[in-house]
Design an enzyme around this catalytic site. Sequence first.
Site, PDB file in Angstrom:
ATOM      1  N   TYR A  38      12.846   4.584  -1.561  1.00 10.12           N
ATOM      2  CA  TYR A  38      11.388   4.702  -1.522  1.00 10.12           C
ATOM      3  C   TYR A  38      11.010   6.046  -2.110  1.00 10.12           C
ATOM      4  CZ  TYR A  38       6.669   4.335   0.574  1.00 10.12           C
ATOM      5  OH  TYR A  38       5.304   4.257   0.784  1.00 10.12           O
ATOM      6  N   VAL A  85       5.888  -4.241  -2.831  1.00  4.73           N
ATOM      7  CA  VAL A  85       5.932  -3.984  -1.388  1.00  4.73           C
ATOM      8  C   VAL A  85       4.533  -3.496  -1.044  1.00  4.73           C
ATOM      9  CG1 VAL A  85       6.974  -2.717   0.502  1.00  4.73           C
ATOM     10  CG2 VAL A  85       8.385  -3.411  -1.443  1.00  4.73           C
ATOM     11  N   THR A 137       4.008   2.304   7.166  1.00  9.80           N
ATOM     12  CA  THR A 137       2.910   1.432   7.579  1.00  9.80           C
ATOM     13  C   THR A 137       3.140   0.893   8.985  1.00  9.80           C
ATOM     14  OG1 THR A 137       2.561   0.833   5.267  1.00  9.80           O
ATOM     15  CG2 THR A 137       1.539  -0.582   6.896  1.00  9.80           C
ATOM     16  N   LYS A 148      11.334   1.201  -4.324  1.00 14.85           N
ATOM     17  CA  LYS A 148       9.917   1.024  -4.019  1.00 14.85           C
ATOM     18  C   LYS A 148       9.207   2.209  -4.653  1.00 14.85           C
ATOM     19  CE  LYS A 148       6.423   0.831  -0.359  1.00 14.85           C
ATOM     20  NZ  LYS A 148       6.143   0.956   1.097  1.00 14.85           N
TER      21      LYS A 148
END
Length: 341
Positions: free
Chosen positions: A150, A218, A62, A178
């Site tokens: 992640y 998150v 992001t 995540k």
Amino acid sequence: MSEVPASVAGMSALPPAPFGRMITAMITPFTPDGGLDVPGAAALAEHLVDAGNEALVVNGTTGESPTTSDAEKDTLLRVVREAVGGRARVIAGVGTNDTRHTLELAGAAEKAGADGLLVVAPYYNKPPQAGLLAHFRAVADATCLPVMIYDIPGRSGVPVTTETLLQLADHPRIVAVKDAKDDLSASSWVLANSGLAYYSGTDVLNLPLLSVGACGVVSVVGHLAAPAIRAMIEAFGAGEVGRAITLHKGLLPAYEGVFRTQGVITTKAALAMAGLPAGPVRAPLVDATEAERARLRADLAAAVLEPAAGGPSVAPSASAPGRPGAARPGTATAAAGTAAS
């Protein structure tokens, strides 16, 4: 900011959260000519913490990490660390598809003051599970920082399987996941058989993942709706399941609106409409069109971005030893309010 007394914090039904419960994966503000907006990054980080975020991920996808240089990543991390001080944790995204490069970024993040590392499964080269094990273990061995894996096979091209996650859970510094695999069955199995802390990495599944044992989120939509998302987490932890469901339903238009196209594009558009630091995206991304901005305004106007008064108040992450003081709950986000107008 004072801590919630342990007697109250203990009321939460949520499991321990090593990085806090409400986390936003922060965009990287750029100047109009595409350079790093250093003052803007500091201002946005402060805004996000004021809105209720207990931690920020910097240099994640992001944050457009595929198009920022190592020097820019280091500058951004240091600026955000200084801006938020001890009010929030700063988690550095260091994942790449090159283990040597990831180790370099991890070492630099530790020197820059990161509180933890977010490490995505190596993308494009699609390593086997043995390669994933070696990669994540090497990163965890490289610094003294706690690691959040992640797992996002839709981007990386390869999942981190249940068996691999259970093996990685044995490493003392691999503490969290995540989870953007969007497989509640697989997530439930890992949660039932390990001590890994799970964070929702898919906004629309924030509440469903909490229901099977996740400790927090998150979020991308947290740029715009941190007060409501945080209130939903707190309500669920306090046993106010009906309120949590109501907040979840109110957030659905925002979840859908932000991801009608690539999430960085819409998030930057919403922040810009609110007069907050954002700037353009970097190619190969393209900025939102006027039609996309209009649709986004309508989506955000239909969403409940701030909780109604009188909801439960439970320590969002008091189970995380040594965490910084929690940010103010229920603070309105200027971004959400203006973008939805």
